[in-house]
Design a protein around this motif. Structure first.
Motif, PDB file in Angstrom:
ATOM      1  N   ASP A   1      -4.550  -3.040  -4.784  1.00 45.84           N
ATOM      2  CA  ASP A   1      -4.683  -2.511  -6.150  1.00 45.84           C
ATOM      3  C   ASP A   1      -5.600  -3.362  -7.031  1.00 45.84           C
ATOM      4  O   ASP A   1      -5.549  -3.238  -8.258  1.00 45.84           O
ATOM      5  N   CYS A   2      -6.420  -4.210  -6.437  1.00 49.17           N
ATOM      6  CA  CYS A   2      -7.339  -5.054  -7.205  1.00 49.17           C
ATOM      7  C   CYS A   2      -8.764  -4.892  -6.684  1.00 49.17           C
ATOM      8  O   CYS A   2      -8.979  -4.552  -5.522  1.00 49.17           O
ATOM      9  N   ILE A   3      -9.736  -5.165  -7.554  1.00 50.09           N
ATOM     10  CA  ILE A   3     -11.136  -5.217  -7.170  1.00 50.09           C
ATOM     11  C   ILE A   3     -11.502  -6.682  -6.924  1.00 50.09           C
ATOM     12  O   ILE A   3     -11.237  -7.548  -7.764  1.00 50.09           O
TER      13      ILE A   3
ATOM     14  N   LEU B   1       1.808  -8.892  -2.055  1.00 52.51           N
ATOM     15  CA  LEU B   1       2.758  -7.914  -1.500  1.00 52.51           C
ATOM     16  C   LEU B   1       3.847  -7.517  -2.483  1.00 52.51           C
ATOM     17  O   LEU B   1       4.468  -6.462  -2.320  1.00 52.51           O
ATOM     18  N   ASN B   2       4.062  -8.324  -3.494  1.00 47.83           N
ATOM     19  CA  ASN B   2       5.182  -8.117  -4.410  1.00 47.83           C
ATOM     20  C   ASN B   2       4.692  -7.429  -5.689  1.00 47.83           C
ATOM     21  O   ASN B   2       3.965  -8.025  -6.486  1.00 47.83           O
ATOM     22  N   LYS B   3       5.105  -6.192  -5.882  1.00 44.84           N
ATOM     23  CA  LYS B   3       4.645  -5.433  -7.046  1.00 44.84           C
ATOM     24  C   LYS B   3       5.227  -5.951  -8.355  1.00 44.84           C
ATOM     25  O   LYS B   3       4.796  -5.542  -9.429  1.00 44.84           O
TER      26      LYS B   3
ATOM     27  N   GLU C   1      -0.010 -11.715 -11.851  1.00 45.39           N
ATOM     28  CA  GLU C   1      -0.546 -12.819 -11.049  1.00 45.39           C
ATOM     29  C   GLU C   1      -1.602 -12.315 -10.068  1.00 45.39           C
ATOM     30  O   GLU C   1      -2.617 -12.985  -9.812  1.00 45.39           O
ATOM     31  N   ARG C   2      -1.354 -11.144  -9.511  1.00 42.08           N
ATOM     32  CA  ARG C   2      -2.273 -10.573  -8.530  1.00 42.08           C
ATOM     33  C   ARG C   2      -3.629 -10.257  -9.158  1.00 42.08           C
ATOM     34  O   ARG C   2      -4.686 -10.580  -8.604  1.00 42.08           O
ATOM     35  N   PHE C   3      -3.599  -9.619 -10.337  1.00 40.30           N
ATOM     36  CA  PHE C   3      -4.854  -9.314 -11.033  1.00 40.30           C
ATOM     37  C   PHE C   3      -5.612 -10.589 -11.368  1.00 40.30           C
ATOM     38  O   PHE C   3      -6.843 -10.650 -11.256  1.00 40.30           O
ATOM     39  N   ALA C   4      -4.889 -11.626 -11.772  1.00 37.05           N
ATOM     40  CA  ALA C   4      -5.531 -12.912 -12.092  1.00 37.05           C
ATOM     41  C   ALA C   4      -6.141 -13.534 -10.842  1.00 37.05           C
ATOM     42  O   ALA C   4      -7.230 -14.130 -10.890  1.00 37.05           O
TER      43      ALA C   4
END
Length: 367
Positions: A68-70, A304-306, A311-314
């Motif tokens: 879900d990230c670029i 993996l953790n929604k 944190e994922r986007f960062a």
């Protein structure tokens, strides 16, 4: 030539004459044409669709989306060279195979450039049609944790990771947030059963309950077409996602078609056959890039953790990936495209200007 210059990174700011704001997704941007331009092109190009059909120019980028990230690479590399052209070439090839076999048409009416489709307006079915021939990925993780029922289908005990399943499984999920469907959570990407689709066919965007049977037929036969073709190259078609929609025919009747993309390394897992028989998984799809990301960062749970999306986007924003990783993915996409289509994917020195020149010279759509 800097390889970063060969990447089509930004695709939502082209000077195309439009009737609506540009819709930009993770990878593709859609430019809805004016009614006058739609009618003109249908007449000039003799497209076999109703004269009042709205048309759009769909431009694919080389951006790479995962979890879900670029993601981006070092040295200003904002995508994967050749990725967009590879995806389009593969989809074009499979759509043509489906049409030749009498399955269904696609939303594409013209292909002006390797990165561009002209498409007819379609009303999407709000289901991501997922078919699985092997147990891997998220299904395997759930199976490991004790789940046995998937979308109303019960799997047997004792399956091993990456094992071929007894039959092709259709495990659809919601496309977007659908409200008010009994037993279906109002959230994106929620698994649904065949009974859910039949009992609530209108809420999912089907015209009639019988169309659920038709969509399953198109999904299964489309999967088999791709699987058999890849098998000739000793490649294994593991799982895939199809999307469907409705368009109006020349008589104004709605008909179900394939849309988005099909059988690509973005929407499917493809494994190398010889390696699989040797007990090894070599991914010829984006799944290899996902695995690289999981190994690249010290805390893969972020991916993996929604519950850790911020944190994922960062992570994606603040970390430039090695150029070698981006080019390895470029090699994967271009190689599988050449295997499937028989044609090499050439890198353009200036894809943006190529698109503008093409749409100006041959379609009169540039302002």
């Amino acid at each position: 030539m800097n390889v970063a210059d060969q990447v089509m990174a930004v695709n939502n700011d082209l000077p195309i004459r439009t009737a609506l704001p540009v819709h930009s997704g993770k990878v593709r941007s859609v430019y809805w044409l004016t009614e006058a331009d739609s009618r003109r092109l249908i007449e000039q190009k003799n497209y076999p669709i109703a004269a009042d059909t709205p048309l759009a120019v769909m431009v694919i980028s080389d951006r790479i989306s995962a979890f879900d990230c670029i993601w981006h690479g070092e040295g200003g590399m904002q995508g994967v060279p050749g990725k967009g052209a590879s995806l389009n070439a593969i989809s074009n090839y499979w759509f043509e195979q489906f049409k030749c076999q009498g399955l269904a048409q696609s939303h594409i009416v013209d292909i002006p450039h390797p990165l561009v489709w002209i498409v007819q307006k379609a009303r999407p079915v709000m289901v991501e049609a997922i078919a699985r021939q092997y147990i891997t990925g998220s299904m395997w993780r759930a199976y490991q944790q004790g789940e046995r029922e998937f979308c109303g289908i019960t799997l047997p005990e004792g399956l091993k990771q990456n094992q071929k399943l007894p039959e092709l499984l259709v495990t659809p999920s919601t496309k977007g947030i659908l409200e008010g469907i009994p037993g279906v959570q109002a959230a994106d990407d929620v698994n649904v059963s065949r009974a859910d689709l039949i009992n609530n066919y209108q809420a999912f965007g089907f015209c009639q309950s019988e169309d659920v049977d038709w969509y399953e037929k198109l999904l299964k036969e489309g999967f088999e077409t791709i699987s058999q073709a890849l098998a000739k190259h000793d490649q294994i078609f593991v799982d895939t996602k199809f999307e469907f929609g409705y368009v109006k025919d020349m008589q104004g009747n709605e008909k179900l078609i394939y849309m988005d993309e099909v059988g690509t390394p973005d929407s499917s897992r493809i494994w190398d056959g010889p390696a699989y028989r040797n007990g090894e998984i070599i991914e010829n799809s984006k799944e290899g890039f996902r695995q690289m990301l999981l190994n690249h960062f010290p805390d893969p749970d972020i991916l993996l953790n929604k519950n850790r999306m911020s944190e994922r986007f960062a992570l994606a924003r603040d970390n430039a990936l090695p150029v070698s990783a981006m080019m390895a993915l470029s090699d994967t996409y271009r190689a599988i495209a050449q295997t499937i289509t028989g044609q090499a994917v050439e890198l353009s020195d200036n894809p943006r200007q190529e698109i503008i020149d093409c749409l100006n010279d041959h379609y009169q759509l540039i302002v």
